[in-house]
Design a protein around this motif. Structure first.
Motif, PDB file in Angstrom:
ATOM      1  N   SER A  15      -6.278  11.299   6.391  1.00  0.00           N
ATOM      2  CA  SER A  15      -7.042  10.353   5.573  1.00  0.00           C
ATOM      3  C   SER A  15      -7.697   9.267   6.407  1.00  0.00           C
ATOM      4  O   SER A  15      -8.645   8.634   5.973  1.00  0.00           O
ATOM      5  CB  SER A  15      -6.126   9.692   4.546  1.00  0.00           C
ATOM      6  N   GLY A  16      -7.158   9.033   7.587  1.00  0.00           N
ATOM      7  CA  GLY A  16      -7.697   7.995   8.437  1.00  0.00           C
ATOM      8  C   GLY A  16      -6.983   7.949   9.768  1.00  0.00           C
ATOM      9  O   GLY A  16      -6.066   8.725  10.013  1.00  0.00           O
ATOM     10  N   VAL A  25     -11.502   5.431   7.980  1.00  0.00           N
ATOM     11  CA  VAL A  25     -11.019   6.088   6.774  1.00  0.00           C
ATOM     12  C   VAL A  25     -11.996   7.162   6.339  1.00  0.00           C
ATOM     13  O   VAL A  25     -13.194   7.062   6.587  1.00  0.00           O
ATOM     14  CB  VAL A  25     -10.771   5.077   5.630  1.00  0.00           C
ATOM     15  N   LYS A  26     -11.442   8.199   5.722  1.00  0.00           N
ATOM     16  CA  LYS A  26     -12.272   9.328   5.307  1.00  0.00           C
ATOM     17  C   LYS A  26     -13.120   9.003   4.074  1.00  0.00           C
ATOM     18  O   LYS A  26     -14.250   9.454   3.964  1.00  0.00           O
ATOM     19  CB  LYS A  26     -11.395  10.542   5.020  1.00  0.00           C
ATOM     20  N   LYS A  27     -12.542   8.205   3.149  1.00  0.00           N
ATOM     21  CA  LYS A  27     -13.236   7.895   1.893  1.00  0.00           C
ATOM     22  C   LYS A  27     -13.215   6.400   1.625  1.00  0.00           C
ATOM     23  O   LYS A  27     -12.269   5.707   1.990  1.00  0.00           O
ATOM     24  CB  LYS A  27     -12.565   8.612   0.724  1.00  0.00           C
ATOM     25  N   TYR A  30     -10.045   4.586   0.175  1.00  0.00           N
ATOM     26  CA  TYR A  30      -8.885   4.275   1.015  1.00  0.00           C
ATOM     27  C   TYR A  30      -8.889   2.822   1.475  1.00  0.00           C
ATOM     28  O   TYR A  30      -7.841   2.271   1.801  1.00  0.00           O
ATOM     29  CB  TYR A  30      -8.816   5.195   2.232  1.00  0.00           C
ATOM     30  N   LYS A  31     -10.055   2.201   1.493  1.00  0.00           N
ATOM     31  CA  LYS A  31     -10.142   0.802   1.917  1.00  0.00           C
ATOM     32  C   LYS A  31      -9.378  -0.116   0.970  1.00  0.00           C
ATOM     33  O   LYS A  31      -8.968  -1.202   1.364  1.00  0.00           O
ATOM     34  CB  LYS A  31     -11.610   0.375   2.009  1.00  0.00           C
ATOM     35  N   ASN A  33      -6.567   0.947  -0.722  1.00  0.00           N
ATOM     36  CA  ASN A  33      -5.189   1.413  -0.825  1.00  0.00           C
ATOM     37  C   ASN A  33      -4.312   0.593   0.122  1.00  0.00           C
ATOM     38  O   ASN A  33      -4.288   0.813   1.338  1.00  0.00           O
ATOM     39  CB  ASN A  33      -5.128   2.901  -0.479  1.00  0.00           C
ATOM     40  N   PHE A  36      -1.722   2.545   2.333  1.00  0.00           N
ATOM     41  CA  PHE A  36      -2.404   3.266   3.417  1.00  0.00           C
ATOM     42  C   PHE A  36      -2.851   2.297   4.516  1.00  0.00           C
ATOM     43  O   PHE A  36      -2.636   2.547   5.709  1.00  0.00           O
ATOM     44  CB  PHE A  36      -3.608   4.030   2.856  1.00  0.00           C
ATOM     45  N   GLU A  40      -1.714   1.958   8.601  1.00  0.00           N
ATOM     46  CA  GLU A  40      -2.624   1.881   9.744  1.00  0.00           C
ATOM     47  C   GLU A  40      -2.456   0.571  10.513  1.00  0.00           C
ATOM     48  O   GLU A  40      -2.567   0.542  11.744  1.00  0.00           O
ATOM     49  CB  GLU A  40      -4.071   2.080   9.295  1.00  0.00           C
TER      50      GLU A  40
END
Length: 113
Positions: A15-16, A25-27, A30-31, A33, A36, A40
């Motif tokens: 995902s990242g 991040v992939k999407k 996710y920023k 979340n 998540f 990171e």
């Protein structure tokens, strides 16, 4: 920390990733979340402790060792000391406030499935 959406730079199945000072991040979602992002941020702290380049050397060597040990890439990844610390504490959003230096060393030995 600089958050960047980089759909095509993230390896399949992830995902990242964190590479100080960036979190890719992939999407876009996710920023937002927090768990998540906390995961990171734990990696960013680990990278700073090991002065960034040595972190990636250690990460790579430990991955190769775990892959040889478990004969499975995913199990190797999940058993990296850096990942084990991050996964174990990602839900604790105040973890970085109390985390001791080099805490990832506490996660070197125990196998996780």
């Amino acid at each position: 920390m600089i958050l960047i959406v980089a759909k095509y730079l993230i390896p399949k199945g992830y995902s990242g990733l964190a590479a100080f000072p960036f979190v890719l991040v992939k999407k876009e979602g996710y920023k937002e979340n927090r768990i998540f992002i906390n995961h990171e941020k734990i990696h960013l702290r680990q990278q700073l402790e090991l002065l960034i380049v040595p972190f990636f050397i250690w990460y790579s060597l430990e991955f190769l060792l775990r892959w040889y040990q478990y004969k499975d890439k995913n199990l190797a990844y999940r058993n990296l000391s850096f990942e084990r610390e991050a996964y174990a504490n990602e839900s604790n959003l105040s973890y970085l406030e109390t985390r001791k230096y080099f805490s990832f060393l506490n996660y070197l030995h125990t196998k996780r499935n």
